[in-house]
Design a protein around this motif. Structure first.
Motif, PDB file in Angstrom:
ATOM      1  N   LEU B  42       0.807  -1.168  -0.031  1.00 50.76           N
ATOM      2  CA  LEU B  42       0.324   0.040   0.203  1.00 50.76           C
ATOM      3  C   LEU B  42       0.727   1.215  -0.095  1.00 50.76           C
ATOM      4  N   THR B  45       1.833   2.195  -3.535  1.00 47.03           N
ATOM      5  CA  THR B  45       1.091   3.084  -4.345  1.00 47.03           C
ATOM      6  C   THR B  45       0.964   4.237  -3.737  1.00 47.03           C
ATOM      7  N   ASP B  49       1.107   7.742  -6.149  1.00 52.78           N
ATOM      8  CA  ASP B  49      -0.068   8.498  -6.159  1.00 52.78           C
ATOM      9  C   ASP B  49       0.028   9.836  -5.729  1.00 52.78           C
ATOM     10  N   ASN B  96      -9.458  13.303  -7.619  1.00 56.46           N
ATOM     11  CA  ASN B  96      -9.849  11.951  -7.708  1.00 56.46           C
ATOM     12  C   ASN B  96      -8.490  10.995  -7.106  1.00 56.46           C
ATOM     13  N   ILE B  97      -7.670  11.191  -7.449  1.00 60.35           N
ATOM     14  CA  ILE B  97      -6.401  10.396  -7.250  1.00 60.35           C
ATOM     15  C   ILE B  97      -6.243  10.686  -5.602  1.00 60.35           C
ATOM     16  N   TYR B  99      -8.399  11.522  -3.225  1.00 60.87           N
ATOM     17  CA  TYR B  99      -9.449  10.986  -2.388  1.00 60.87           C
ATOM     18  C   TYR B  99      -9.783   9.485  -2.579  1.00 60.87           C
ATOM     19  N   SER B 100      -9.685   9.002  -3.882  1.00 63.96           N
ATOM     20  CA  SER B 100     -10.140   7.745  -4.070  1.00 63.96           C
ATOM     21  C   SER B 100      -9.091   6.805  -4.143  1.00 63.96           C
ATOM     22  N   ARG B 101      -7.737   7.178  -4.069  1.00 63.57           N
ATOM     23  CA  ARG B 101      -6.777   6.286  -4.031  1.00 63.57           C
ATOM     24  C   ARG B 101      -5.746   6.743  -2.801  1.00 63.57           C
ATOM     25  N   THR B 104      -7.573   6.991   0.643  1.00 65.16           N
ATOM     26  CA  THR B 104      -8.196   5.668   0.784  1.00 65.16           C
ATOM     27  C   THR B 104      -7.109   4.637   1.349  1.00 65.16           C
ATOM     28  N   ASP B 105      -6.113   4.478   0.546  1.00 60.32           N
ATOM     29  CA  ASP B 105      -4.953   3.468   0.852  1.00 60.32           C
ATOM     30  C   ASP B 105      -4.203   4.019   2.049  1.00 60.32           C
ATOM     31  N   GLN B 108      -6.360   2.493   5.072  1.00 61.68           N
ATOM     32  CA  GLN B 108      -5.925   1.194   5.167  1.00 61.68           C
ATOM     33  C   GLN B 108      -4.536   0.867   5.964  1.00 61.68           C
ATOM     34  N   ALA B 151     -14.183  12.437   5.611  1.00 62.68           N
ATOM     35  CA  ALA B 151     -13.971  11.868   4.200  1.00 62.68           C
ATOM     36  C   ALA B 151     -13.612  10.432   4.167  1.00 62.68           C
ATOM     37  N   ASN B 152     -13.401   9.795   3.334  1.00 59.33           N
ATOM     38  CA  ASN B 152     -12.845   8.325   3.174  1.00 59.33           C
ATOM     39  C   ASN B 152     -13.528   7.422   4.138  1.00 59.33           C
ATOM     40  N   PHE B 153     -14.664   7.369   4.333  1.00 63.35           N
ATOM     41  CA  PHE B 153     -15.482   6.421   5.275  1.00 63.35           C
ATOM     42  C   PHE B 153     -16.481   5.529   4.407  1.00 63.35           C
ATOM     43  N   GLY B 154     -15.922   5.524   3.107  1.00 63.44           N
ATOM     44  CA  GLY B 154     -16.966   4.641   2.084  1.00 63.44           C
ATOM     45  C   GLY B 154     -18.353   5.033   2.355  1.00 63.44           C
TER      46      GLY B 154
END
Lengths: 665, 541
Positions: B42, B45, B49, B96-97, B99-101, B104-105, B108, B151-154
């Motif tokens: 992770l 990546t 990103d 997009n990159i 927040y969504s990657r 998020t990673d 994780q 943010a980032n709680f799916g």
């Protein structure tokens, strides 16, 4: 194909009509790359692409069936059928070096897709007459398994110019394997009861268990009831005035699962963002002086662990009437389908960490009528016959409610392309409770309160509204089809005419044709035009006022060239100007056929012989598209089945002629 | 016989159906994609990103921000008159990159790294917290108010609130401090090569974290008294990024998988260059005065020795361009900003003739003066700079000049310019290009410092910020922030310049528009902003 600038077709539509493409060299004699007058970075020469880029697909298909049947008694039968359908498709996609695509380095991609479906059906059939009554009961079990296994590898940077083989690439990387397997088990029964051949009642029930749904939701039951009464038979009517009167009614439910592996999020290995131009490096990653790192990233699609099966409920009523010696007949059907818990990926704000969520998004209603009319206006004893068959269909597709009480959701489709691809449009397909399905949403220009367009005084062009709006409804109002058939002594002439009324279409093809200036529309390109509107302030979006507080009419001229390129009406303009009413009238088909008389065939081994000439798509007229684009809105097919009314440079429709000779033994 | 056969098949089927039915259907786990991965994968990546979303390609933040501060821009694009839309690829892609990657990673990593109590991967957690704080500081600097707390709680929070920037910034300082603390703990796993930026060197991460705080405190200095925090950070400068410690992402040489600097990959694809160099930037660096009267260029008559490292002329001396040119100056070919749809020559394709970004900003080609069409003939692996030693020195010079510290601003500026040149020489050395002679560097520094030392305080600020702006080329984010904080460098104005084919109707964008689709699908999101009036909280101008 598609809208990339590397396919032979992509730019062909937009080339200057006075360019002598065939008379110009299309290949660089030194490096063998494409040469094209439109500028190096813009597009490949279509002639070069035709020779040096391509796609092949090689499919092997195997199907097999085994049937076993056993009559236990004359009214009880047990049967079993198992079948397999499998194919393997090897595809090759290549662009040789010197293209504007593949960074000019040459690229070959191999796809290996295999698919297999196994279906097993075990059925016990009871069929018996009890006086005037006939009872048929089927009980069965169905097992279905579908397996898809795909691998793809891509080689970049050709060694030899014209060898389209993976070994001829300097660097080879995997670009995404996919494996999926789905299983469904079903138990079903189908009971039908008939009375004297004029009344039928059908009851069916089926329970499915699908591997693709969460354990607690994987079982779903769906019943159906159908009834048919042939009134002409029931009342013993035998009249030339009324030949057939049949009433039909049905109620049914249908359950549906989803695709495999969509209920929990996964990590993607060595996955990277977006398409060209790629903003990030790809993975695995090796810095110039360092070792290789693999990377993983959580998938962008958020999953719903509580996904439920889709359930569609349908009621249908119908009547069939034939009168006047069957010279006039009507089939009429009314239906209402309500689908709840529909499954689809919907857009999430990416600030949730995901761009989409696969979920049960809401409830959708389809209500409509279908009418078929048969007329035989003229018939002679010599065998001349004129038949007319007409159809009328009207469907209204309305979103009844959305899950979690939201006011709007965006279906994936155009929007996703827009997120990851620099060149894609920005039109999306949205659902709103109480409104028709899949409204088109996109960018618009700013207007004042009276609806006047605001004009930027610096260049006479419009001002973009920062907020998108609904710009169209892709649902057609109705469709009409009429088939006329004339037949006389083995000669048959038939013509099919279609009319589709309404339904909006966002057309990237029309936008490009206007923007590239290849229609008669742009003939007067040296002329100056003025866009009707009032001057506005691009910072505040308010109309400008003169000394007396009045709005100021736009008097700034724009070249015809800029009228279709810029903040105007085609390329780089707001989406609203590329939406058109897709009403279309069409002569879909004319067929002339001749059946050879049997007397001709007596000495041949053939029992029947016929010859026919068919012309398809012979003429169409789409009155609401710009006059000279000759655009056929029927090419609108965005690959995502949930999204309609958005067209991104699809291949144009074709006019086809076929000669068909049929011989039967 | 027949019956027997049939009955046995039936029995088998019934057995399959009712005994193994449940197992038979338990096949819904994707065999090709894992549901758990190690934190090291992770982190790799995340760093890829991070560099991409900050980078100078058309989908990275440095692309458009460089355009806003008049370093480079696209022909035929409305951003050249400050028109940014929430649907622009250049606006959506970094959002997009991130927040969504990226975020998020990171979430994780923090979850995975802390789930095993007593056995935590504190070093991964610490690095992730620092990257998270940096990412959110950039999100606030560019967009003002952004989703942070929700943010980032799916799908747990499907419609995140937008937090005010001034509520987010204080939490970022806390996050950086937590990250530093966690890096000093004993950790179950520790990064190595998977930490592409610092190769697992935790003390460099701590230096970056402290330098990031310095940068962020400087960014908010107009709206908050930050002297105590800044003087504490400067008490031990050895704990800040020094020469060779730059926070940058090193790119690679591979074409497939594409490991090169994405901006290089974009600009050096034959005939596909996106960005034109803003002639204004070129003229400032070459001491020319087309745009304004003599006093308009602070370095009138001074040629910057970095020019052949910054820009690459595809045309050989005297070679004709493929189309009529809008701006040609020697072999430098470009178009004017603010001339879209006004200057007919702005619209011509010059892909094989235009000047493009060179070696230093994106890993392109060192300009030896002989020309040649760009065709992957540059270095390709030049790192994406994010926070450097030289930018730290410029920040210190600014803080000293405005009196927040008592350091010597003049000395710091001279050091900063020297460090900027050292960075160019570092890139040149790696790529095998000739170095700039120290004598040339010193003569340039002397020219600038004599102007600096004779200027008043406002003039001095102009010099610090203009030098920082020049040095930043290839990383536009800080320059866009600096301009909004200080008003410098002076930018080209299409309405007051000497050029009659440039018109500016829009005001400078004080922040980026929010991604349109995110507003559309989020009922808790604000209405789209007016970017000419919506300023970031630290922007007191």
């Amino acid at each position: 194909m598609g809208n990339s600038n590397q396919s032979a077709f992509a730019r062909a539509l937009y080339l200057g009509r006075n360019w002598d493409v065939h008379g110009q060299p299309y290949q660089n004699p030194v490096n063998l790359g494409s040469e094209f007058m439109v500028g190096r970075g813009q597009a490949d020469n279509p002639l070069w692409s035709y020779e040096n880029a391509g796609f092949t697909s090689n499919t092997d298909r195997v199907t097999g069936n085994m049937n076993l049947g056993y009559d236990v008694t004359d009214w009880l039968n047990l049967s079993y059928k198992i079948g397999i359908d499998a194919y393997n498709d090897r595809q090759k996609d290549f662009i040789r070096p010197g293209s504007t695509g593949a960074q000019g380095q040459g690229r070959i991609t191999l796809y290996d897709v295999s698919w297999e479906e196994i279906e097993s059906n075990l059925m016990l059939t009871f069929n018996k007459y009890f006086g005037d009554w006939n009872l048929r009961v089927i009980a069965g079990n169905n097992v279905n398994q579908r397996t898809r296994d795909a691998q793809a590898i891509q080689g970049s940077n050709y060694v030899v110019f014209d060898i389209d083989d993976m070994d001829n690439a300097n660097a080879v990387v995997p670009i995404g394997g996919r494996y999926s397997q789905r299983r469904i088990l079903g138990l079903f029964t189908d009971i039908s009861l008939g009375y004297k051949g004029w009344a039928y009642l059908g009851l069916t029930g089926r329970n499915d268990w699908s591997s693709t749904l969460p354990k607690e939701n994987r079982s779903y039951f769906y019943p159906a009831v159908t009834g048919t009464v042939l009134l002409t038979n029931a009342l013993n009517i035998e009249s030339d005035l009324l030949n057939l009167l049949k009433l039909r009614a049905a109620w049914s439910q249908v359950g549906n699962d989803t695709d495999p592996y969509l209920i929990r999020p996964v990590y993607l290995i060595n996955n990277f963002y977006g398409t060209t131009p790629r903003p990030t490096a790809e993975l695995p990653f090796t810095p110039t002086s360092g070792s290789t790192s693999a990377g993983a990233s959580l998938s962008n699609q958020e999953r719903d662990p509580n996904l439920k099966p889709e359930q569609t409920e349908e009621v249908e009523f119908g009547v069939d009437v034939f009168t006047l010696n069957s010279k006039f007949g009507i089939n009429f059907t009314y239906y209402k389908r309500t689908a709840k818990d529909q499954i689809a990926p919907v857009s999430l704000p990416v600030s949730t960490g995901f761009s989409q969520l696969l979920t049960n998004f809401g409830k959708v209603k389809n209500e409509g009528v279908e009418l078929g009319v048969h007329i035989t206006p003229f018939e002679t004893s010599s065998g001349f016959r004129w038949n007319i068959f007409g159809t009328f269909t009207h469907n209204k597709n309305v979103v009844l409610e959305l899950a979690d009480g939201v006011d709007e959701i965006t279906l994936l489709g155009g929007n996703v392309a827009a997120q990851s691809n620099y060149f894609a449009g920005q039109v999306s397909s949205v659902l709103r409770p109480g409104q028709e399905y899949g409204l088109l949403k996109g960018s618009v220009n700013m207007r004042d309160q009276d609806g006047n367009l605001l004009i930027d005084p610096s260049n006479g062009q419009m001002i973009r509204d920062p907020n998108p709006a609904i710009i169209g409804n892709p649902n057609p109002d109705f469709t009409v089809g009429v088939t006329n058939t004339f037949s006389f002594k083995g000669i048959r002439l038939s013509a099919v005419f279609d009319w589709k009324e309404g339904g909006d279409l966002y057309s990237n093809t029309v936008l490009s044709m206007l923007g590239r200036g290849v229609t008669k529309f742009n003939e007067e390109r040296e002329m100056m035009k003025i866009i009707p509107g009032v001057y506005g302030d691009p910072n505040t979006y308010e109309p400008l006022r003169d000394g007396e507080g009045n709005k100021i009419q736009n008097t700034t001229m724009v070249e015809t060239n800029s009228l279709f390129f810029g903040e105007t009406f085609a390329i780089n303009s707001a989406n609203e100007w590329s939406v058109f009413d897709a009403t279309v009238y069409r002569l879909r088909e004319i067929t002339l056929a001749y059946d050879l008389p049997t007397s001709f065939l007596e000495k041949t081994p053939f029992g029947r012989a016929s010859i026919s000439l068919t012309g398809r798509n012979l003429w169409f007229w789409a009155p609401h598209f710009p006059k000279y684009t000759n655009y056929d809105p029927e090419i609108n097919q965005y690959s995502n089945s949930n999204v309609q009314g958005i067209e991104y440079s699809t291949t144009p429709s074709t006019r086809r002629f076929t000669l068909n000779i049929s011989l039967k033994f | 016989m027949k019956t027997k056969y049939f009955v046995s098949i039936l029995l088998i089927l019934v057995l399959i159906l009712f005994n193994s039915c449940e197992d038979y259907l338990d096949i819904n786990d994707d065999p090709n994609n894992p549901t758990e991965v190690p934190v090291s994968q992770l982190l790799a990546t995340v760093e890829v990103d991070l560099a991409g979303s900050m980078g100078a390609s058309v989908g990275g933040l440095s692309g458009y921000t460089s355009a806003m501060v008049h370093q480079m821009f696209q022909r035929g694009n409305t951003h050249q008159f400050y028109d940014l839309q929430g649907t622009d690829f250049e606006v959506q892609t970094p959002w997009n990159i991130m927040y969504s990657r990226l975020l998020t990673d990171i979430r994780q990593i923090i979850n995975l790294g802390t789930q095993d109590e007593g056995n935590e991967d504190w070093h991964y957690v610490g690095i992730s917290q620092i990257i998270k704080a940096y990412t959110f500081s950039v999100l606030v600097d560019i967009w003002g108010d952004v989703p942070f707390s929700e943010a980032n709680f799916g799908s747990e929070v499907r419609m995140p609130e937008y937090d005010n920037g001034d509520n987010i910034y204080p939490q970022l300082f806390t996050l950086v401090d937590e990250g530093i603390t966690n890096l000093q703990k004993t950790s179950n796993l520790s990064p190595g090569a998977d930490d592409i930026i610092y190769q697992g060197n935790l003390s460099l991460w701590i230096k970056f974290a402290r330098t990031l705080k310095l940068k962020m405190y400087n960014q908010i200095r107009l709206v908050q008294d930050v002297s105590a925090e800044i003087n504490a950070l400067l008490a031990d400068e050895s704990q800040l990024i020094g020469s060779g410690d730059d926070f940058e992402f090193p790119y690679g040489a591979s074409l497939a998988p594409m490991n090169r600097n994405p901006a290089y990959q974009q600009e050096y694809t034959p005939g596909a260059a996106y960005f034109y160099i803003n002639p204004y930037f070129y003229e400032i660096m070459t001491g020319q005065n087309t745009f304004f009267p003599v006093e308009g260029n602070p370095y009138s008559g001074i040629t910057d020795p970095r020019v052949p490292y910054y820009f690459y002329n595809q045309l050989a001396p005297g070679q004709a361009a493929e189309n009529p040119v809008a701006y040609r100056n020697g072999d430098f070919v470009s178009v004017y900003m603010f001339s879209y749809n006004i200057d007919p020559n702005e619209g011509f394709d010059q892909a094989s003739s235009q000047t493009i970004a060179g070696l230093y900003p994106i890993g392109g080609r060192y300009d030896d003066g002989n020309g040649g069409i760009a065709s992957f003939n540059g270095a390709g692996d030049t790192p994406q700079r994010m926070l450097t030693y030289f930018s730290r020195l410029y920040t210190q010079a600014e803080l000293a000049l405005v009196g927040i510290t008592s350091q010597n601003d003049s000395l710091l500026l001279a050091q900063a310019i020297q460090a900027s040149f050292d960075k160019v020489n570092e890139v040149a050395f790696t790529a095998g290009a000739p170095a700039i002679a120290q004598g040339d560097i010193e003569s340039y520094i002397n020219s600038v410092m004599s102007l600096y030392n004779s200027a008043d305080n406002e003039g001095k600020l102009l010099h610090i910020m203009t030098q920082k702006w020049i040095a930043s080329f290839g990383f536009g984010i800080d320059a866009y922030n600096d301009y909004r904080r200080t008003g410098y460098p002076v930018l080209h104005d299409g309405n007051t310049d000497n050029i009659d084919i440039t018109v500016r109707t829009r005001e400078f964008p004080l922040s980026y528009p929010w991604k349109t689709n995110d507003l559309q699908v989020n009922e808790n999101a604000p209405a789209q902003k007016n970017i000419t009036t919506f300023n970031v909280f630290w922007d007191a101008n």
